[in-house]
Each structure stands twice: as structure tokens, then as C-alpha cells.
Motif scaffolding. Sequence first.
Motif, PDB file in Angstrom:
ATOM      1  N   SER A  21       0.840  -1.194   0.000  1.00  0.00           N
ATOM      2  CA  SER A  21       0.000   0.000   0.000  1.00  0.00           C
ATOM      3  C   SER A  21       0.871   1.238   0.000  1.00  0.00           C
ATOM      4  CB  SER A  21      -0.916   0.020   1.229  1.00  0.00           C
ATOM      5  OG  SER A  21      -1.865  -1.009   1.166  1.00  0.00           O
ATOM      6  N   CYS A  22       0.350   2.297  -0.586  1.00  0.00           N
ATOM      7  CA  CYS A  22       1.051   3.578  -0.634  1.00  0.00           C
ATOM      8  C   CYS A  22       0.055   4.656  -0.231  1.00  0.00           C
ATOM      9  CB  CYS A  22       1.581   3.839  -2.031  1.00  0.00           C
ATOM     10  SG  CYS A  22       2.318   5.464  -2.268  1.00  0.00           S
ATOM     11  N   ALA A  23       0.382   5.351   0.844  1.00  0.00           N
ATOM     12  CA  ALA A  23      -0.471   6.441   1.312  1.00  0.00           C
ATOM     13  C   ALA A  23       0.134   7.763   0.867  1.00  0.00           C
ATOM     14  CB  ALA A  23      -0.599   6.393   2.826  1.00  0.00           C
ATOM     15  N   ALA A  24      -0.664   8.566   0.206  1.00  0.00           N
ATOM     16  CA  ALA A  24      -0.197   9.851  -0.299  1.00  0.00           C
ATOM     17  C   ALA A  24      -0.776  10.980   0.521  1.00  0.00           C
ATOM     18  CB  ALA A  24      -0.597  10.010  -1.762  1.00  0.00           C
ATOM     19  N   SER A  25       0.041  11.960   0.807  1.00  0.00           N
ATOM     20  CA  SER A  25      -0.423  13.141   1.525  1.00  0.00           C
ATOM     21  C   SER A  25       0.185  14.376   0.874  1.00  0.00           C
ATOM     22  CB  SER A  25      -0.052  13.069   3.004  1.00  0.00           C
ATOM     23  OG  SER A  25       1.348  12.996   3.152  1.00  0.00           O
ATOM     24  N   GLY A  26      -0.358  15.514   1.243  1.00  0.00           N
ATOM     25  CA  GLY A  26       0.104  16.725   0.611  1.00  0.00           C
ATOM     26  C   GLY A  26      -0.685  16.998  -0.651  1.00  0.00           C
ATOM     27  N   ARG A  27      -0.083  17.662  -1.589  1.00  0.00           N
ATOM     28  CA  ARG A  27      -0.792  18.102  -2.772  1.00  0.00           C
ATOM     29  C   ARG A  27      -0.838  17.013  -3.849  1.00  0.00           C
ATOM     30  NH1 ARG A  27       1.197  21.748  -5.645  1.00  0.00           N
ATOM     31  NH2 ARG A  27      -0.731  22.738  -6.331  1.00  0.00           N
ATOM     32  N   VAL A  28      -1.402  15.863  -3.479  1.00  0.00           N
ATOM     33  CA  VAL A  28      -1.591  14.789  -4.456  1.00  0.00           C
ATOM     34  C   VAL A  28      -3.026  14.839  -4.918  1.00  0.00           C
ATOM     35  CG1 VAL A  28      -1.544  12.317  -4.866  1.00  0.00           C
ATOM     36  CG2 VAL A  28       0.172  13.369  -3.393  1.00  0.00           C
ATOM     37  N   PHE A  29      -3.212  15.190  -6.134  1.00  0.00           N
ATOM     38  CA  PHE A  29      -4.547  15.304  -6.658  1.00  0.00           C
ATOM     39  C   PHE A  29      -5.000  13.985  -7.282  1.00  0.00           C
ATOM     40  CE2 PHE A  29      -2.692  19.572  -6.843  1.00  0.00           C
ATOM     41  CZ  PHE A  29      -3.602  20.260  -6.064  1.00  0.00           C
ATOM     42  N   SER A  30      -6.311  13.846  -7.355  1.00  0.00           N
ATOM     43  CA  SER A  30      -6.857  12.624  -7.934  1.00  0.00           C
ATOM     44  C   SER A  30      -6.464  12.447  -9.386  1.00  0.00           C
ATOM     45  CB  SER A  30      -8.382  12.631  -7.801  1.00  0.00           C
ATOM     46  OG  SER A  30      -8.933  13.735  -8.491  1.00  0.00           O
ATOM     47  N   THR A  31      -5.991  13.518 -10.023  1.00  0.00           N
ATOM     48  CA  THR A  31      -5.591  13.419 -11.425  1.00  0.00           C
ATOM     49  C   THR A  31      -4.167  12.896 -11.606  1.00  0.00           C
ATOM     50  OG1 THR A  31      -4.927  15.743 -11.328  1.00  0.00           O
ATOM     51  CG2 THR A  31      -7.139  15.264 -12.169  1.00  0.00           C
ATOM     52  N   PHE A  32      -3.418  12.763 -10.512  1.00  0.00           N
ATOM     53  CA  PHE A  32      -2.045  12.265 -10.607  1.00  0.00           C
ATOM     54  C   PHE A  32      -2.036  10.800 -11.023  1.00  0.00           C
ATOM     55  CE2 PHE A  32       0.738  15.161  -7.755  1.00  0.00           C
ATOM     56  CZ  PHE A  32       0.136  16.286  -8.261  1.00  0.00           C
ATOM     57  N   ALA A  33      -1.215  10.444 -11.984  1.00  0.00           N
ATOM     58  CA  ALA A  33      -0.956   9.032 -12.266  1.00  0.00           C
ATOM     59  C   ALA A  33      -0.055   8.481 -11.163  1.00  0.00           C
ATOM     60  CB  ALA A  33      -0.292   8.866 -13.616  1.00  0.00           C
ATOM     61  N   MET A  34      -0.254   7.213 -10.813  1.00  0.00           N
ATOM     62  CA  MET A  34       0.531   6.569  -9.761  1.00  0.00           C
ATOM     63  C   MET A  34       1.183   5.312 -10.315  1.00  0.00           C
ATOM     64  SD  MET A  34      -0.053   8.529  -7.111  1.00  0.00           S
ATOM     65  CE  MET A  34       0.497   7.514  -5.731  1.00  0.00           C
ATOM     66  N   GLY A  35       2.377   5.024  -9.812  1.00  0.00           N
ATOM     67  CA  GLY A  35       3.078   3.845 -10.298  1.00  0.00           C
ATOM     68  C   GLY A  35       3.827   3.128  -9.200  1.00  0.00           C
ATOM     69  N   TRP A  36       4.161   1.888  -9.491  1.00  0.00           N
ATOM     70  CA  TRP A  36       5.032   1.078  -8.635  1.00  0.00           C
ATOM     71  C   TRP A  36       6.263   0.684  -9.450  1.00  0.00           C
ATOM     72  CZ3 TRP A  36       4.548   0.262  -3.516  1.00  0.00           C
ATOM     73  CH2 TRP A  36       3.300   0.469  -2.919  1.00  0.00           C
ATOM     74  N   PHE A  37       7.419   0.826  -8.834  1.00  0.00           N
ATOM     75  CA  PHE A  37       8.681   0.429  -9.417  1.00  0.00           C
ATOM     76  C   PHE A  37       9.414  -0.442  -8.422  1.00  0.00           C
ATOM     77  CE2 PHE A  37       8.864   3.199 -13.170  1.00  0.00           C
ATOM     78  CZ  PHE A  37       7.816   4.057 -12.883  1.00  0.00           C
ATOM     79  N   ASN A  77      -6.821   8.538  -1.065  1.00  0.00           N
ATOM     80  CA  ASN A  77      -5.490   8.895  -1.573  1.00  0.00           C
ATOM     81  C   ASN A  77      -4.488   7.760  -1.373  1.00  0.00           C
ATOM     82  OD1 ASN A  77      -5.089  11.176  -3.072  1.00  0.00           O
ATOM     83  ND2 ASN A  77      -4.466  12.472  -1.356  1.00  0.00           N
ATOM     84  N   THR A  78      -4.900   6.558  -1.701  1.00  0.00           N
ATOM     85  CA  THR A  78      -4.005   5.408  -1.576  1.00  0.00           C
ATOM     86  C   THR A  78      -3.944   4.649  -2.897  1.00  0.00           C
ATOM     87  OG1 THR A  78      -5.788   3.977  -0.780  1.00  0.00           O
ATOM     88  CG2 THR A  78      -4.472   5.125   0.884  1.00  0.00           C
ATOM     89  N   VAL A  79      -2.842   3.963  -3.092  1.00  0.00           N
ATOM     90  CA  VAL A  79      -2.692   3.061  -4.231  1.00  0.00           C
ATOM     91  C   VAL A  79      -2.102   1.760  -3.715  1.00  0.00           C
ATOM     92  CG1 VAL A  79      -0.414   3.967  -4.831  1.00  0.00           C
ATOM     93  CG2 VAL A  79      -1.773   2.804  -6.560  1.00  0.00           C
TER      94      VAL A  79
END
Length: 124
Positions: A21-37, A77-79
Motif C-alpha cells: 500500500s502507498c499512502a499519499a499526503s500533501g498536494r496529491v490530486f486525484s488526477t495524478f498518475a501513480m506507479g510502482w517500481f 489517496n491510496t494506491v
Amino acid sequence: QVQLVESGGGWVQAGGSLRLSCAASGRVFSTFAMGWFRQAPGKEREFVAAISGGGRDPHYADSVKGRFTISRDIDKNTVSLEMNSLKPEDTAVYYCAARNWANPTTAPAFYDYWGQGTQVTVSS
């Protein structure tokens, strides 16, 4: 400022499963693409999976296709990355990344924010 915090890594035997799991905080908008590397010792960071800003259009590396599933909860705001049928070659540090753009990409250089990483170890 954007912060990404991964969790869920650990040790598992081959054939087992883990959920990152990845928790995002701050100015992460729903329009941001998210990835795992991921990055194994002595190797370059490589793409694993990505998902668009709207939570659609998942992309996977060929090496994990059919075994891993990426998903996101825009409200929280999680992926997440569900990893099944794990293999020893999946052993690596896994990183969550966010891109200030809606379209996902496989190139690490196009991601703007990164987490600290979480270790995944798969034993044979």
C-alpha cells in the motif's frame, strides 16, 4: 509538498502473496498518475505497474502481468499493489511514485514524487 509512504513489504515463500500500500499526503490530486517500481541489488530501477489519474488504464510490466494488480482509492489517496504467485526474482525494494500528470508512463524519470521504498523478499 507531496509525501508517499509505502507499507506491506516483507518476506514470503515462492508462490505466496503480499499486498503493498502507498499512502499519499500533501498536494496529491486525484488526477495524478501513480506507479510502482522496484529495484533489486545491482540492478536499475524498473517499472512494475501504473494506473491513471482516474483509476483506470492499468499498465503492467510483462514480468508481472497476470500476477500483480494495481488499484487506487481516490477518496483515501491510496494506491495498492496486490502481488500473487510471487517468485524469487520479484525480490526487490518496491517504490511508490506519483506523476503530476494523468497519464501513466513506464519511465521512472517522468515521475515527480517517490516514497522511501519497502523491501519484498521471496524465498525459493
